[in-house]
Design an enzyme around this catalytic site. Structure first.
Site, mmCIF file in Angstrom:
data_model
loop_
_atom_site.group_PDB
_atom_site.id
_atom_site.type_symbol
_atom_site.label_atom_id
_atom_site.label_comp_id
_atom_site.label_asym_id
_atom_site.label_seq_id
_atom_site.Cartn_x
_atom_site.Cartn_y
_atom_site.Cartn_z
ATOM 1 N N HIS A 263 0.732 -1.227 -0.027
ATOM 2 C CA HIS A 263 0.141 0.086 0.174
ATOM 3 C C HIS A 263 0.923 1.060 -0.070
ATOM 4 C CE1 HIS A 263 -3.131 2.732 1.079
ATOM 5 N NE2 HIS A 263 -4.276 1.602 0.636
ATOM 6 N N ASP A 314 -7.994 -5.550 -0.434
ATOM 7 C CA ASP A 314 -8.554 -6.384 -1.552
ATOM 8 C C ASP A 314 -8.393 -7.664 -1.044
ATOM 9 O OD1 ASP A 314 -9.604 -4.225 -3.057
ATOM 10 O OD2 ASP A 314 -7.691 -4.002 -3.605
#
Ligand code: COA
Length: 378
Positions: A263, A314
């Site tokens: 991320h 996700d």
């Protein structure tokens, strides 16, 4: 300072572009708050509809506001025959994100007051998009399988109605809760790529639909929202827990990107992951199929051990949606059904205190030269 002397921040990494009141991402304490409320608490105590209201208004609704909002949202769930006809015409081979992008764009053309871009008009449009996007997603889901569109119901909640429009029935409360949790967790996340895209678009005083269409285009990419689909393809490729560790080691050796990990902001774990993982576990318990859970656990442990890179939202949401029975290419449109709240809140925030977003670039092309007329170029 000229652009030639400036420090370049590729990918806008670490650049603070503006202020926002909507959410705060705090990677140092692994937390995400919407208008001050931690997402973990919102997930347990509020429905997605309450969170949508919070994101737009800055406060949780009281009982009267909630009832009014519920009535308005439910009354707007239908889509016009023309919009349904447009969705019907989209090739069945198209990706559902492309179908949705077209659907929202068409919805904009049905707005007879496009010249009004004030906050009140935009809030009404935001509620309408929240209400209608699930019908567009469900319509394309069914039409491409040769099934008829199931009109929305007005007597049930947002997530329940979505399952009704897809499968023609409302599943067990455990499934609805897991889906609703994913909606709350996907709703808002600061200046991510798609949200920033929407702000860039409306900073020229363009309309809210154009902003949302751009957001859908940005979200589709596998480095952003498309990752929830990519994660499920990856789990299917691994296929069995006994292959998981070796699969990850080989992938890392080959220096391939593993979808659902890493991320830009969170470097020590994504604050939304433990919550979504809990509900992914509940889906595994509910379906009695632990395979995706076992593969996921091994992949995550190996990635952390080898590279100290953590899963993002996700990673658990992809298999959770799969266990709910959805087609994989619908997962990113689900993200849109939720993020429409954050995008539109940012669009309104941008327009309330607008400054055209227009960065600079440093030129590194060919130096100035003279044009040779065509007949002399040989
Ligand atoms: N798989 C393998 N390696 C990864 C990785 C992943 N998913 N994410 C980051 N890395 C590695 C990079 O290769 C890089 O290694 P290096 O320093 O040896 O070159 C290092 O970690 C830093 O990554 P970087 O690409 O600079 O981070 P970023 O902030 O630019 O990228 C993402 C963030 C999200 C784009 C990136 O982590 C990624 O591509 N993840 C997969 C897609 C995904 O899940 N997206 C959803 C995000 S919510």
């Amino acid at each position: 300072m000229s652009a030639e002397e400036a420090v370049i921040h590729r990918g806008l990494d670490g650049v603070v572009v503006d202020t926002t009141r909507i959410s705060k991402v705090m990677p140092e304490i692994n937390s995400l708050v919407y208008h001050g409320y931690p997402v973990q608490e919102l997930v347990e105590l509020c429905s997605f509809e309450e969170v949508a209201w919070l994101i737009w208004h800055g406060e949780l609704p009281d009982a009267r506001q909630h009832a009014e909002f519920q009535a308005v949202e439910r009354s707007q769930r239908g889509i016009s025959d023309d919009l349904l006809a447009v969705i019907r015409k989209i090739p069945r081979t198209a990706h559902p994100m492309d179908a949705l992008r077209t659907g929202v764009s068409f919805l904009g053309t049905e707005d007879l007051e496009m010249d009004k871009i004030d906050a009140e008009a935009n809030l009404k449009r935001s509620v309408a998009m929240l209400a209608k996007i699930p019908a567009m997603v469900a319509a394309f889901y069914r039409l491409r399988k040769g099934q008829e569109f199931i009109p929305p119901r007005q007597d049930i909640g947002f997530s329940e109605n979505f399952f009704h429009m897809i499968f023609g029935k409302v599943p067990a409360p455990e499934v609805i809760k897991a889906f609703d949790v994913s909606m709350v967790l996907y709703a808002e996340h600061g200046f991510n790529a798609s949200t920033f895209t929407t702000r860039v678009i409306v900073s020229s005083l363009s309309d809210i639909y154009s902003g949302v269409v751009g957001g859908i285009g940005s979200l589709k990419g596998p480095l952003h929202g498309g990752a929830n689909e990519a994660v499920m393809h990856l789990l299917l490729e691994v296929g069995d827990p006994t292959h998981a560790k070796e699969w990850m080691l080989t992938t890392l050796r080959e220096k391939r990107v593993v979808m659902g990990f890493g991320h830009r902001v969170y470097k020590n774990g994504d604050s939304r992951v433990p919550t979504m993982t809990k509900y992914m576990h509940q889906m595994a318990d509910f379906t009695g199929n632990k395979k995706w859970l076992e593969i996921s656990d091994i992949l995550a442990a190996t990635m952390i051990e080898q590279k100290n890179i953590h899963p993002n939202l996700d990673f658990p949401s992809g298999p959770a949606y799969y266990m709910m029975g959805f087609d994989i290419d619908m997962f990113t449109p689900f993200f849109v059904m939720s993020r429409i709240t954050g995008w539109t809140a940012h669009i309104m925030e941008q327009q309330a205190n607008n400054r055209l977003i227009r960065p600079l670039s440093q030129y590194n092309g060919i130096g100035e030269r003279r044009v040779v007329p065509l007949k002399q170029r040989g």
